[in-house]
Design an enzyme around this catalytic site. Structure first.
Site, PDB file in Angstrom:
ATOM      1  N   HIS A  43      80.442  60.740 163.026  1.00 48.74           N
ATOM      2  CA  HIS A  43      80.961  61.593 164.101  1.00 48.74           C
ATOM      3  C   HIS A  43      82.083  62.518 163.641  1.00 48.74           C
ATOM      4  CE1 HIS A  43      78.730  59.688 167.433  1.00 48.74           C
ATOM      5  NE2 HIS A  43      78.706  58.670 166.600  1.00 48.74           N
ATOM      6  N   ASP A 101      86.937  69.660 162.762  1.00 50.59           N
ATOM      7  CA  ASP A 101      86.444  68.752 163.792  1.00 50.59           C
ATOM      8  C   ASP A 101      84.942  68.575 163.625  1.00 50.59           C
ATOM      9  OD1 ASP A 101      86.870  67.075 165.944  1.00 50.59           O
ATOM     10  OD2 ASP A 101      88.000  68.580 167.071  1.00 50.59           O
TER      11      ASP A 101
END
Length: 751
Positions: free
Chosen positions: A175, A382
């Site tokens: 993730h 991110d």
């Protein structure tokens, strides 16, 4: 047998594994209370783990030590299809706070020099905790189950589980970003981490850049082969793919319709009625670019005083790990920066920044999302960033502007946002000005396009396509298994061997009978191989042909005294037992004068490469050259040689770290046919491992058995994984010779 496999499929379950369980657990004076977690993953996977006998495995989030307490908590969780992994405070400190947050998080977010610490004890605990997770998985997992492992805390778990249950279906999803090879290789335990991940059948990332980085790291650090996005490791095909994660769209689109949210929205609107509202919502972390964002906002106030009293930055920072010195320091820096900007620019009725360091309830969050004029999302790195998608989903009137960092995974999908480089203060400043002045129809055009993406690629879609792909990968692996020579297929080949009396066996040498060595001299036959070949050639029904690309002098040295029929240099030299070598007539090698100097220039430009000269071919080897450079030069050389080779009647062959130029008349297929045509053989079998053996496989008659060693795409009918398996099959021919065939009528398997 068949019935069992059906019932096991019917009973199979999905096991989700993540560092944290999808519930929060609290201990109030010895009593335990559970509350659901709002995280995106918990929402998305809720539909799976709550069904049937599926289960979610993870850490409950607090230390639970007593035997009785652990029993109580386990019983509470089991009712919700949850299974705990209990960790001691020391394990939490060393594995999570230590290795996860001081090695993996900073390196994967490109902050290795400032925030990464490599402590051996952290690594030891990381391994121990990953093993703990494996032990809990093994208590509930069986063959036929699907195991979906999540995130950087559990990189070793896929291989640990694979070693215990080899045929289970394992998916892994990361993730956070996967860094470039240059960053990743800084980690002392980089190879172990990659091997851990390669226990999975399908490895998922948010964006394609991460896929490329992972493939690059794996090929540079491990002895694996890669074709497109498929890695072959320990005879398994592992697919590396990007799956952009979505959010629960319906939830965020319906919240602004709730009375409670509308009341909050009205309150915020009346507080900032004369100002354009710019919101910024992050967890406290150095990867989020909060200080750089404040810098850009300050630049705007400096250079554009006309916006004073007309804009407000409403900034929420959610507390995270603020007991850690670097995070406490970051919080202090944010406090200072906000204080400085407000003290310089505020007036009696207006403050440029409204800053809150706290968690906020989802109703408040939705109110902000739904009425803000601009949402500023500018992380330095991110994996995805779901705030940007939550903002878009909340804009039920298709208005508002999203400013998004190009370093966030979401920027690859939400291309109608204003995309900025978060390091470029001026660019961010200009984007804010563009956003607050954007005409309503352009806001709508952009927002509609982004909402369509967020609606379609929602969290359920993400879950579905990942699990569908995992099934597909498993089918791909099984289809490879059906072509693999084992079980009934192997027995039917042995039967055919036993029931025939005029056989020809073609054997390649390097990579087929012996493993590949970077130094050819090391690939000499051992006693076992000599004995095996002697047993095969002692049978008068067998003609055993060793057909190799090696020089005839080299083959002569190794096998000159044997009963083998030797074919060297792909078919330009022949030697029958007790005779001397002879070569094909009518060949010339005058072309070498032109080709050799060209190859030599590539040796000069590529450290580690060299030329091998054979009678009628030249081979440019780049096995020892730097990875990537060798391939680049080989492509260049190939393009340079194309026209020359065509004019001179030469063939170019690109193989495993080699580029070969040879006379077009020479190939293993032609050499084999000259032998096959002389006798009426009732059993023809050929083994080979590389590109030159494809000519041989294609030339064989329909009834022949062709076996590729290594299992890549091939014209061969079957494959074996390695030289060990080749020798095992050849030994079975000899040892089963006097036994009655156990399986009859299996010709169909070989057709």
């Amino acid at each position: 047998m068949h019935g069992n496999s059906c019932s096991s499929t019917f009973m199979s379950k999905t096991i989700i594994v993540s560092n944290r369980l999808p519930v929060k657990i609290a201990n109030n004076e010895g009593e335990y209370f559970l509350s659901p977690s709002e995280g995106g993953l918990a929402t998305g996977l809720g539909s799976i783990y709550k069904q049937g006998n599926n289960v979610w495995i993870g850490w409950p989030g607090i230390e639970i030590t007593g035997h009785e307490d652990r029993g109580t908590v386990t019983a509470m969780l089991e009712k919700l299809n949850l299974q705990p992994v209990f960790l001691s405070q020391e394990e939490i400190n060393e594995y999570y706070e230590g290795f996860c947050n001081e090695v993996l998080w900073p390196v994967f977010h490109y902050y290795s020099s400032t925030y990464a610490y490599y402590k051996k004890s952290n690594w030891e605990f990381y391994k121990a905790v990953n093993n703990k997770f494996k032990d809990v998985i093994l208590k509930v997992a069986k063959s036929g189950d699907t195991i979906w492992i999540h995130d950087y805390q559990l990189l070793l778990v896929p291989a640990l589980v694979r070693n215990s249950i080899p045929d289970v279906s394992i998916g892994f999803f990361l993730h956070i970003p996967f860094p470039s090879h240059e960053m990743f290789r800084l980690i002392p335990w980089r190879s172990e981490l990659l091997l851990g991940m390669l226990g999975a059948d399908l490895i998922g990332f948010h964006i394609f850049d991460d896929v490329k980085h992972f493939l690059n790291a794996a090929t540079r650090l491990l002895p694996v082969t890669v074709s497109a996005n498929v890695i072959t490791h320990e005879e398994r095909s592992i697919v590396i793919e990007s799956f952009p994660m979505g959010i629960n769209y319906r939830k965020y689109a319906s919240l602004p319709l709730q009375k409670k949210v509308q009341a909050q929205a009205e309150l915020i609107r009346s507080t900032f009625k004369d100002s354009k509202l710019i919101i910024s919502i992050d967890r406290l972390d150095y990867s989020k670019g909060i200080l750089q964002r404040l810098q850009a906002f300050e630049l705007l106030l400096q250079q554009h005083p006309e916006y004073k009293c007309k804009i407000v930055l409403y900034m929420i920072v959610v507390p995270s790990r603020d007991s850690v010195p670097q995070y406490a320091h970051l919080r202090d820096e944010i406090d200072k920066s906000v204080g400085k900007i407000n003290s310089i620019y505020r007036s009696i009725e207006w403050s440029p920044i409204s800053y809150y360091y706290r968690s906020i309830p989802i109703e408040m969050l939705s109110a902000l999302y739904s009425i803000a004029d601009v949402c500023l999302v500018t992380p330095m790195r991110d994996g995805m960033n779901l705030v940007s998608k939550e903002f878009v989903a909340s804009r039920i009137h298709d208005d508002g502007v999203l400013i998004l960092s190009e370093m966030a995974g979401a920027s690859k999908e939400l291309i109608d946002a204003l995309i900025v480089n978060p390091n470029n203060s001026e660019e961010v400043c200009n984007a804010i000005i563009e956003a607050i002045n954007m005409p309503f129809d352009e806001q709508q055009r952009r927002m509609k396009a982004m909402r369509e993406i967020v609606i379609k690629f929602n969290i359920s879609h993400w879950v579905r396509i990942f699990l569908d792909k995992l099934k597909e990968v498993k089918q791909l692996q099984r289809s490879m298994q059906t072509r693999h020579v084992s079980g009934a297929t192997e027995q039917s080949i042995i039967n055919r061997y036993q029931n025939t009396s005029k056989r020809i066996i073609f054997l390649d040498y390097d990579g087929t009978l012996v493993g590949f060595k970077s130094n050819m001299e090391q690939a000499n036959p051992d006693k076992e191989l000599y004995d095996l070949l002697k047993d095969l050639t002692d049978d008068p029904a067998n003609q055993v042909v060793l057909i190799s690309g090696r020089k005839h002098e080299s083959l002569n040295e190794l096998f000159g005294d044997s009963k083998l029929y030797l074919i060297a240099e792909h078919g330009s030299w022949f030697k029958r037992q007790n005779t001397t070598w002879h070569k094909i007539s009518g060949l010339n090698d005058n072309w070498k004068h032109d080709i050799y100097p060209l190859m030599e220039t590539y040796v000069d430009r590529t450290p580690g490469s060299f030329i091998e000269e054979k009678s009628y071919s030249l081979v440019w080897h780049y096995r020892k050259a730097q990875k990537g450079l060798g391939e680049l030069r080989a492509n260049e050389l190939m393009n340079n040689l194309k026209y020359l080779a065509g004019d001179k009647g030469l063939q170019l062959l690109s193989g495993d770290k080699v580029l070969e130029v040879k006379n077009v008349e020479i190939n293993k297929g032609k050499a084999a046919l000259t032998l096959i045509e002389k006798k009426n053989y009732d059993f023809i079998i050929a083994f080979g491992d590389d590109y030159t053996d494809e000519d041989l496989f294609k030339a064989l008659p329909d009834g022949a058995i062709s076996i590729k060693v290594g299992g890549n795409l091939s014209a061969a009918k079957f494959y074996l994984r390695n030289p060990v398996e080749v020798r095992k099959l050849l030994a079975a021919f000899i040892h089963n010779k006097n036994q009655e065939p156990r399986v009859k009528n299996q010709e169909s398997l070989l057709s």
